[in-house]
Structures are given as structure tokens and as C-alpha cells.
Scaffold this active site. Sequence first.
Site, PDB file in Angstrom:
ATOM      1  N   ASP A   1      -1.657 -12.875  -1.707  1.00  0.00           N
ATOM      2  CA  ASP A   1      -2.501 -11.747  -2.134  1.00  0.00           C
ATOM      3  C   ASP A   1      -2.920 -10.930  -0.916  1.00  0.00           C
ATOM      4  OD1 ASP A   1      -3.848  -9.943  -3.699  1.00  0.00           O
ATOM      5  OD2 ASP A   1      -5.428 -11.323  -4.336  1.00  0.00           O
ATOM      6  N   ARG A  55       0.783  -1.245   0.000  1.00  0.00           N
ATOM      7  CA  ARG A  55       0.000   0.000   0.000  1.00  0.00           C
ATOM      8  C   ARG A  55       0.811   1.289   0.000  1.00  0.00           C
ATOM      9  NH1 ARG A  55      -3.956  -2.629  -2.141  1.00  0.00           N
ATOM     10  NH2 ARG A  55      -5.302  -3.801  -0.723  1.00  0.00           N
TER      11      ARG A  55
END
Length: 430
Positions: free
Chosen positions: A304, A60
Amino acid sequence: MTASTLIKGATLPDGTTTDVLVQDGTIAELGSVTAAADRTIDAGGLRLLPGLVDLHTHLREPGREDAETVLTGSRAAAVGGYTAVLAMANTHPVTDTAEAAERVYDLGRAAGLVDVQPVGAVTKGLAGEELAELGLMARSRAKVRVFSDDGKCVHDPRVMRRALEYVKAFGGVVSQHSQDPSLAGPTACCHEGELSGQLGLPGWPGVAEEIIVARDVMLARHTGSRVHVAHVSTAGSVEVIRWAKAQGIDVTAEVTPHHLLLTTDLLTGYDPTFKVNPPLRPDEDVQALRAALADGTIDAVATDHAPHARHDKEHAFVDAAFGMLGLETALPVVTTVMVENGLLDWAGLARVMSVNPARIAGLDDVHGRPIAVGEPANLTLVDPAAQVVVDRAASVSLSRNNPWHDRKLTGRVVATLLRGAPTVLEGALA
């Protein structure tokens, strides 16, 4: 000289038991070690594996540091037994230039807990139209070798062909998010079937994945290049990949822990924790994925890991963000699903969570290596019998979108060593 560590009585993936002396970042001695060390770890009853490698991690940063940062994601990875992770490109800004790749690379080195290897975008801005700076990213200090528009499919076959041709020159690989947007659009969020109709949720049919997988393996054959299929979720995709490998096409594939265990019926409660892309599938797909991982059709487990801030997840199901946490729980999920059920032994687990991912990522010079004298000491020590009840509040990730909360799993990471230096001891950050 760095501090030395003696791991006493560890069981290796092949079942043999040995002491392991680690000095100066490498394995210095195996067998019955009598030499003194600065630190001793009692590994009786524990499994020693090559450090885990994750092909698919969302950190992120930059842009969404409220959900995760390279540092906090690195902490989660280390606690999960990882010594290397590949950071996906769908950040803000997108990792589509050499400068952006080097920034992620440098943040990972500064954190110092795992080797953070940036994944480069295939197309500029993930727009699917114009190739990103593939060559410049490959030649940068980050030495990018994996490229993906993950979160979006490279849906134009001409663009995908050009990307495959380009990365072939430097041994790169394109990792595809297989989702035909004309069959599964941006609102698609539930496996298409009777349940999606009952729940009134937009359907995401398996064929939307399978048609892209089939197209891409044919493009890989045509170009003589490498393609990697991210987060395989259907039995049909498994069939295509199995056929492609039998033809000698250079294709590899990954499956997530959640697609190995969780099924679409969990969506009946409309809990957005279980909203993921591709969606959870029926049990027949789950069983096909397990069998494919066991027989080598699927090469690797990839998390993931997709952290989200609460304000992005706490919405009506259709409006919530896609994604689940995965780094801290991947090993116990795979142990529970695959090892306890006799589908993989510990050598097989090391293969799909360390050896193969390192090879696919081009990191196999230092990760996924045999546990042998002279090899880099990137290692993970696991208690194979430990029963763990997952508590989302105990996560070291910044986010709490954990689909395993309150679930009992088998296997616990006891220690992780990166180049001989412990990042985790007794299950906690060192």
C-alpha cells in the site's frame, strides 16, 4: 544475446546452496557452474528469492507527479526487491478506461525497472455507482485482471455483485477497500477506542471493515467469483476470512508491513506520518494478523505504498492525507517481524511476497516462479543478516512520508534482476 550473469553460492528459499547462471533472460544452469559469464555476483551468505510482487502500489501518475511518478515509483520498487507492481487506479484521471490503463502500462514499460501492471477501477470515477470499462480494460494491451476502487469502498452490494459477476468471465478479481462509509466516514482516522476519545480524533471502528469483508465473501460465494481483501487490519476480519476459506469460498487477502508492526499508540504524538487508511490498530489485532499470515489465512504482503508531497502531509492530523511509503522497506519489515520471530521461514517469505501475489494478480506465468532451469530470471538477492537503519532522506521515492525513519530493521536487498538484467546491484540502482 544479452549479458550473462553468474550468481555464485546463493542460498535458495529451501536452504540449498547453488550457483545460478542467467542467460538471455532465463535461468540457464544451476549447480556448480564453471561457465564464464559477463558478470559475476558473489552471493555467499545471501538468499536468492523469486522477484517480489506488490499487489498494492500507488504510483500517482497521472495527476500527482509531485508525489510520485511511474519512473520514481519503479525505482523504489526495484530497490525494494520488486520485479512487478500493481498500480492502483485512484489517479487523476482515474484508471477506468482501456486508454487510461494502457497509458500506465506504457509508462511502466518505458521505465523498464519493474513490470508495472495497472489495476482498473471497479466503478467510473471511483464513484461507486456505474461499472467502469471492465471488459475493455481486460482486453486492452494492459490485460487488466485486478480491479479496485481502493481509497473508496464499493459500498453498494448490488454494484459489488455485478462487478464480481462481470470479472468472472475473464478470470478477473475485485480487490476491495473494506470500509463501510456509514460506520467510518471520510474523516475517520484513528482506531475507535479509548485512545481516539483521548486524542479527540474521529474513530474508525474495526467493525466498519469486518462488515464489508463478511458481505463480500458471501457475494463471492453467491456469484462463484473471486474477491480479494485489501489491507486487512483487524482480528475480526481474519476470523471472517478464515471461515470463508474453510467453506471453499474463493477469497484471498493481503496485509501491509505497517499493520504487521506499527500500533495505534503511535498516534499519541499526532504525527501525520502515521495516518493511514485503514488506521493502525491495537497490538491484539497486530498479533492476529501475524498469525494469519503465518498460517496462510492471509495470502500476501502488499505495501500500500502511498507517497504524498509534503504539502499534503504537513497538516493537523485530521486534515493530513492518508498513507505511508512502503516499497523500499517491505522486505526488511517482514524479515524483522516474521522471519526473525520464527513465524515464517524464507520459503514462506517468498510465498507471501512473490508466489502468492503473482498468482492473485495473474502474473504467475513470469513472476513468482520457481528458481529452476528454464524459468524467467526475475530474481531478488537478499542479505538476511544485514542491519539497516532507515533514513527517509535516502529514499529514491519522490516523497518522504516514511514511517520507518530511524528504525533498525533486519534484511537488505543486494540485487534485483528483471528478466536477467540487473536493476539493482550492491543495494543501489544499477
